[in-house]
Design an enzyme around this catalytic site. Structure first.
Site, PDB file in Angstrom:
ATOM      1  N   GLY A  73      -9.920   0.007  -7.029  1.00 28.99           N
ATOM      2  CA  GLY A  73      -9.357  -1.188  -6.409  1.00 28.99           C
ATOM      3  C   GLY A  73      -8.851  -2.128  -7.485  1.00 28.99           C
ATOM      4  O   GLY A  73      -9.130  -1.932  -8.679  1.00 28.99           O
ATOM      5  N   GLY A  74      -8.104  -3.146  -7.071  1.00 30.53           N
ATOM      6  CA  GLY A  74      -7.545  -4.086  -8.048  1.00 30.53           C
ATOM      7  C   GLY A  74      -7.593  -5.504  -7.506  1.00 30.53           C
ATOM      8  O   GLY A  74      -6.566  -6.173  -7.411  1.00 30.53           O
TER       9      GLY A  74
ATOM     10  N   ILE B 166     -18.391  -4.347  -0.250  1.00 31.68           N
ATOM     11  CA  ILE B 166     -19.156  -3.353   0.530  1.00 31.68           C
ATOM     12  C   ILE B 166     -19.321  -2.076  -0.286  1.00 31.68           C
ATOM     13  O   ILE B 166     -20.409  -1.492  -0.317  1.00 31.68           O
ATOM     14  CB  ILE B 166     -18.444  -3.035   1.867  1.00 31.68           C
ATOM     15  CG1 ILE B 166     -18.290  -4.288   2.696  1.00 31.68           C
ATOM     16  CG2 ILE B 166     -19.200  -1.949   2.623  1.00 31.68           C
ATOM     17  CD1 ILE B 166     -19.469  -4.689   3.512  1.00 31.68           C
ATOM     18  N   VAL B 167     -18.237  -1.645  -0.949  1.00 29.09           N
ATOM     19  CA  VAL B 167     -18.367  -0.438  -1.791  1.00 29.09           C
ATOM     20  C   VAL B 167     -19.473  -0.672  -2.812  1.00 29.09           C
ATOM     21  O   VAL B 167     -20.349   0.171  -3.004  1.00 29.09           O
ATOM     22  CB  VAL B 167     -17.041  -0.097  -2.513  1.00 29.09           C
ATOM     23  CG1 VAL B 167     -17.235   1.113  -3.427  1.00 29.09           C
ATOM     24  CG2 VAL B 167     -15.924   0.188  -1.518  1.00 29.09           C
TER      25      VAL B 167
ATOM     26  N   TYR C 115       0.862  -1.185   0.000  1.00 32.74           N
ATOM     27  CA  TYR C 115       0.000   0.000   0.000  1.00 32.74           C
ATOM     28  C   TYR C 115       0.897   1.234   0.000  1.00 32.74           C
ATOM     29  O   TYR C 115       1.950   1.221   0.647  1.00 32.74           O
ATOM     30  CB  TYR C 115      -0.883  -0.019   1.265  1.00 32.74           C
ATOM     31  CG  TYR C 115      -2.178   0.730   1.100  1.00 32.74           C
ATOM     32  CD1 TYR C 115      -3.178   0.248   0.273  1.00 32.74           C
ATOM     33  CD2 TYR C 115      -2.403   1.939   1.773  1.00 32.74           C
ATOM     34  CE1 TYR C 115      -4.372   0.929   0.118  1.00 32.74           C
ATOM     35  CE2 TYR C 115      -3.605   2.616   1.621  1.00 32.74           C
ATOM     36  CZ  TYR C 115      -4.582   2.110   0.800  1.00 32.74           C
ATOM     37  OH  TYR C 115      -5.752   2.788   0.636  1.00 32.74           O
TER      38      TYR C 115
ATOM     39  N   LYS D 199     -17.930  -9.522   4.606  1.00 37.29           N
ATOM     40  CA  LYS D 199     -16.910  -8.705   5.290  1.00 37.29           C
ATOM     41  C   LYS D 199     -16.724  -9.184   6.728  1.00 37.29           C
ATOM     42  O   LYS D 199     -17.696  -9.362   7.456  1.00 37.29           O
ATOM     43  CB  LYS D 199     -17.399  -7.248   5.284  1.00 37.29           C
ATOM     44  CG  LYS D 199     -16.607  -6.291   6.130  1.00 37.29           C
ATOM     45  CD  LYS D 199     -15.228  -6.023   5.590  1.00 37.29           C
ATOM     46  CE  LYS D 199     -15.252  -5.247   4.301  1.00 37.29           C
ATOM     47  NZ  LYS D 199     -13.966  -5.241   3.583  1.00 37.29           N
TER      48      LYS D 199
ATOM     49  N   ASN E 281     -15.435   2.225   3.235  1.00 30.68           N
ATOM     50  CA  ASN E 281     -16.140   1.788   2.025  1.00 30.68           C
ATOM     51  C   ASN E 281     -17.391   2.602   1.673  1.00 30.68           C
ATOM     52  O   ASN E 281     -17.513   3.059   0.533  1.00 30.68           O
ATOM     53  CB  ASN E 281     -16.440   0.297   2.134  1.00 30.68           C
ATOM     54  CG  ASN E 281     -15.158  -0.516   2.132  1.00 30.68           C
ATOM     55  OD1 ASN E 281     -14.279  -0.288   1.304  1.00 30.68           O
ATOM     56  ND2 ASN E 281     -15.020  -1.419   3.072  1.00 30.68           N
TER      57      ASN E 281
ATOM     58  N   LEU F 212      -9.640   7.394  -1.497  1.00 35.82           N
ATOM     59  CA  LEU F 212     -10.293   8.129  -0.410  1.00 35.82           C
ATOM     60  C   LEU F 212      -9.289   8.890   0.452  1.00 35.82           C
ATOM     61  O   LEU F 212      -9.529  10.030   0.846  1.00 35.82           O
ATOM     62  CB  LEU F 212     -11.105   7.156   0.466  1.00 35.82           C
ATOM     63  CG  LEU F 212     -11.936   7.815   1.559  1.00 35.82           C
ATOM     64  CD1 LEU F 212     -13.086   8.603   0.975  1.00 35.82           C
ATOM     65  CD2 LEU F 212     -12.460   6.779   2.550  1.00 35.82           C
TER      66      LEU F 212
ATOM     67  N   THR G 198     -20.447  -7.193  -5.292  1.00 31.07           N
ATOM     68  CA  THR G 198     -20.699  -7.831  -3.987  1.00 31.07           C
ATOM     69  C   THR G 198     -19.862  -7.209  -2.873  1.00 31.07           C
ATOM     70  O   THR G 198     -20.084  -7.510  -1.704  1.00 31.07           O
ATOM     71  CB  THR G 198     -20.356  -9.337  -4.043  1.00 31.07           C
ATOM     72  OG1 THR G 198     -19.043  -9.470  -4.596  1.00 31.07           O
ATOM     73  CG2 THR G 198     -21.353 -10.111  -4.882  1.00 31.07           C
TER      74      THR G 198
HETATM   75  N1  LIG Z   1      -9.538   3.686  -3.540  1.00 29.48           N
HETATM   76  C1  LIG Z   1     -10.096   3.808  -2.343  1.00 29.48           C
HETATM   77  O1  LIG Z   1     -10.059   4.856  -1.717  1.00 29.48           O
HETATM   78  C2  LIG Z   1     -10.792   2.622  -1.771  1.00 29.48           C
HETATM   79  C3  LIG Z   1     -11.620   2.760  -0.657  1.00 29.48           C
HETATM   80  C4  LIG Z   1     -12.305   1.638  -0.200  1.00 29.48           C
HETATM   81  C5  LIG Z   1     -12.117   0.409  -0.809  1.00 29.48           C
HETATM   82  N2  LIG Z   1     -11.259   0.325  -1.858  1.00 29.48           N
HETATM   83  C6  LIG Z   1     -11.058  -0.933  -2.586  1.00 29.48           C
HETATM   84  O2  LIG Z   1     -12.321  -1.382  -3.005  1.00 29.48           O
HETATM   85  C7  LIG Z   1     -12.295  -2.776  -3.152  1.00 29.48           C
HETATM   86  C8  LIG Z   1     -13.474  -3.362  -2.415  1.00 29.48           C
HETATM   87  O3  LIG Z   1     -13.295  -3.166  -1.017  1.00 29.48           O
HETATM   88  P1  LIG Z   1     -14.392  -3.709   0.008  1.00 29.48           P
HETATM   89  O4  LIG Z   1     -13.848  -3.579   1.372  1.00 29.48           O
HETATM   90  O5  LIG Z   1     -15.680  -3.061  -0.313  1.00 29.48           O
HETATM   91  O6  LIG Z   1     -14.438  -5.230  -0.437  1.00 29.48           O
HETATM   92  P2  LIG Z   1     -15.015  -6.465   0.375  1.00 29.48           P
HETATM   93  O7  LIG Z   1     -16.328  -6.120   0.951  1.00 29.48           O
HETATM   94  O8  LIG Z   1     -13.954  -6.960   1.271  1.00 29.48           O
HETATM   95  O9  LIG Z   1     -15.263  -7.518  -0.799  1.00 29.48           O
HETATM   96  C9  LIG Z   1     -14.222  -8.010  -1.588  1.00 29.48           C
HETATM   97  C10 LIG Z   1     -14.677  -7.981  -3.033  1.00 29.48           C
HETATM   98  O10 LIG Z   1     -13.623  -8.361  -3.892  1.00 29.48           O
HETATM   99  C11 LIG Z   1     -14.050  -9.452  -4.709  1.00 29.48           C
HETATM  100  N3  LIG Z   1     -12.897 -10.285  -4.928  1.00 29.48           N
HETATM  101  C12 LIG Z   1     -12.122 -10.868  -4.007  1.00 29.48           C
HETATM  102  N4  LIG Z   1     -11.102 -11.513  -4.602  1.00 29.48           N
HETATM  103  C13 LIG Z   1     -11.248 -11.346  -5.931  1.00 29.48           C
HETATM  104  C14 LIG Z   1     -10.520 -11.781  -7.069  1.00 29.48           C
HETATM  105  N5  LIG Z   1      -9.414 -12.509  -6.955  1.00 29.48           N
HETATM  106  N6  LIG Z   1     -10.972 -11.421  -8.289  1.00 29.48           N
HETATM  107  C15 LIG Z   1     -12.083 -10.678  -8.418  1.00 29.48           C
HETATM  108  N7  LIG Z   1     -12.802 -10.220  -7.377  1.00 29.48           N
HETATM  109  C16 LIG Z   1     -12.389 -10.568  -6.158  1.00 29.48           C
HETATM  110  C17 LIG Z   1     -15.139 -10.146  -3.914  1.00 29.48           C
HETATM  111  O11 LIG Z   1     -15.966 -10.869  -4.790  1.00 29.48           O
HETATM  112  P3  LIG Z   1     -16.816 -12.138  -4.289  1.00 29.48           P
HETATM  113  O12 LIG Z   1     -17.976 -11.592  -3.492  1.00 29.48           O
HETATM  114  O13 LIG Z   1     -17.234 -12.774  -5.540  1.00 29.48           O
HETATM  115  O14 LIG Z   1     -15.910 -12.967  -3.443  1.00 29.48           O
HETATM  116  C18 LIG Z   1     -15.836  -8.923  -3.310  1.00 29.48           C
HETATM  117  O15 LIG Z   1     -16.665  -8.298  -4.263  1.00 29.48           O
HETATM  118  C19 LIG Z   1     -10.941  -3.237  -2.636  1.00 29.48           C
HETATM  119  O16 LIG Z   1     -10.077  -3.373  -3.730  1.00 29.48           O
HETATM  120  C20 LIG Z   1     -10.494  -2.074  -1.775  1.00 29.48           C
HETATM  121  O17 LIG Z   1      -9.111  -1.993  -1.633  1.00 29.48           O
HETATM  122  C21 LIG Z   1     -10.608   1.394  -2.344  1.00 29.48           C
END
Ligand SMILES: NC(=O)c1ccc[n+]([C@@H]2O[C@H](COP(=O)([O-])OP(=O)(O)OC[C@H]3O[C@@H](n4cnc5c(N)ncnc54)[C@H](OP(=O)(O)O)[C@@H]3O)[C@@H](O)[C@H]2O)c1
Length: 377
Positions: A290-291, A199-200, A98, A372, A171, A316, A197
């Site tokens: 995200g990636g 949280i975002v 990160y 989550k 999120n 964010l 799916t």
């Molecule tokens: N840029 C920013 O400021 C910011 C802020 C917040 C979050 N984020 C990013 O947003 C993303 C989502 O965060 P979250 O906390 O909302 O997620 P989360 O609720 O923890 O859920 C994880 C998500 O990723 C998917 N996933 C997991 N492994 C995967 C893979 N190998 N290939 C494809 N999809 C996969 C899951 O799909 P399934 O349900 O199918 O398992 C689920 O939709 C993350 O990348 C996080 O780092 C970025």
């Protein structure tokens, strides 16, 4: 000094015979009480914490340890943490991938909710029993007691369900800002997203619906995808597709009467990002935040030349500069009010702190798709 004074006063109190004897001179009694109070709040309890000494695979480098008590200075607030999530960015910080990461040894965790345990002598706005969340940038929430200056803590409405208070900052706020800041959307417009799916993703669906905006959602192909589709539709998703369903040249016919989206969100990369691009209208924008697949985004030359698509990013932490502190707290209060009214909800699993390793394995994807993980202390 306080200790010496306390001992001196307490022996005077004892010599006097305690509360059953005739009343102590009132001034001495008040002084004794004040000193006892200030002495008893001057140290935090020891804290049980998830600590990592070096960056690496979280399940290899994290361990639960007891940290010593900390002094509580005049401006400090000691908070007993109630619940904290395990977010992908927490994992990335521990892995060392990160862009911003705490110096090691460090305690994991970026957000959470806690109850004020005790306060320093200069703290007026917070008192024991209040519920607070830390304002970003912050790190070290994965522990039972946190001591930080009062300005770090944002007091929230205690009627909020604990797990929502613990997860509101990272999120839901990202979903809200991405919907509001990138493209001027109006009621009736649409957005497209992958990772629906997450949280975002779940927040995007609901916050969009509250604004009259329709959502086209892409999920992974995985066991139970039909139930997942139903769940997301219940939250307000207009359309939900698996990636395989969209493995066709043109996706336009999937839109039916939904207008082509001008805005798309990508948190997966690889093929899932290409699918978001396929849905976008002429001049549309895809925001990557995200990636999850760890795969790069590939964009066809034609997408730029003939569709004039734009690619942007959102982070964010960058958005939340010091000048946004007040605005952020207002938005968090707004989002918390939506969780209390039931207009904003998302899947979570509460896990007791002593089962942290299992929750971590689930968050790392070792046990397949999971809700989550939220640790409850
Ligand atoms: N840029 C920013 O400021 C910011 C802020 C917040 C979050 N984020 C990013 O947003 C993303 C989502 O965060 P979250 O906390 O909302 O997620 P989360 O609720 O923890 O859920 C994880 C998500 O990723 C998917 N996933 C997991 N492994 C995967 C893979 N190998 N290939 C494809 N999809 C996969 C899951 O799909 P399934 O349900 O199918 O398992 C689920 O939709 C993350 O990348 C996080 O780092 C970025």
């Amino acid at each position: 000094m306080a200790t010496v004074r306390l001992l001196h006063l307490s022996s005077a109190f004892r010599r006097h015979g305690g509360p059953s004897s005739p009343p102590l001179p009132r001034r001495l009694f008040r002084l004794y009480n004040r000193v006892v109070r200030s002495f008893s709040t001057s140290m935090s309890p020891p804290s049980k914490a998830v600590v990592y000494d070096e960056q690496g695979a979280p399940d290899a480098v994290c361990s639960v340890r007891e940290l010593p008590a900390l002094p509580i200075k005049d401006e400090d607030v000691c908070v007993r943490m109630l619940a904290v999530p395990i977010n992908p960015s927490d994992i990335n910080r521990i892995e060392g991938v990160y862009p911003v990461r705490p110096a090691v040894p460090a305690v994991g965790g970026y957000e959470g909710v806690g109850e004020v345990h005790s306060v320093g002598s200069a703290v007026k706005e917070l008192r024991p029993g209040d519920w607070v969340i830390p304002s970003p940038p912050f790190s070290g929430t994965w522990q039972t007691f946190v001591v930080k200056e009062q300005n770090v803590w944002h007091k929230i409405d205690k009627r909020t369900p604990m797990e929502y208070a613990a997860t509101i900052t990272v999120n839901p706020l990202t979903a809200l800002r991405m919907l509001e800041d990138i493209v001027d959307l109006k009621s009736g417009d649409s957005v497209v997203q992958n990772g629906a799916t997450s949280i975002v993703g779940q927040c995007v669906i609901q916050l969009a619906r509250l604004r009259g905006i329709q959502s086209i959602n892409i999920i992974r192909d995985r066991p139970g995808s039909d139930e997942v589709k139903e769940k997301l539709k219940k939250l307000g998703a207009n359309e939900v597709f698996t990636e395989n369903q969209l493995a066709v040249k043109s996706v336009k016919h999937f839109l039916a009467d939904i207008p082509e989206p001008a805005l798309g969100f990508n948190c997966v990369g690889g093929n899932a990002a290409s699918l978001v691009l396929k849905f976008l209208k002429q001049g549309g924008t895809m925001v990557t935040y995200g990636g999850m697949s760890k795969k790069p985004i590939t964009v066809s030359t034609g997408s730029f030349i003939f569709k004039d698509l734009s690619l942007r990013g959102f982070w964010l932490q960058k958005w939340m500069g010091a000048e946004k502190a007040k605005e952020s707290r207002e938005m968090i209060d707004y989002l918390l009010s939506l969780t209390r009214s039931g207009e904003l909800k998302y899947d979570m699993e509460l896990t007791p702190f002593d089962q942290f390793p299992t929750a971590l394995d689930k968050a790392l994807g070792k046990l397949g798709s999971q809700p989550k993980q939220v640790i409850k202390f």
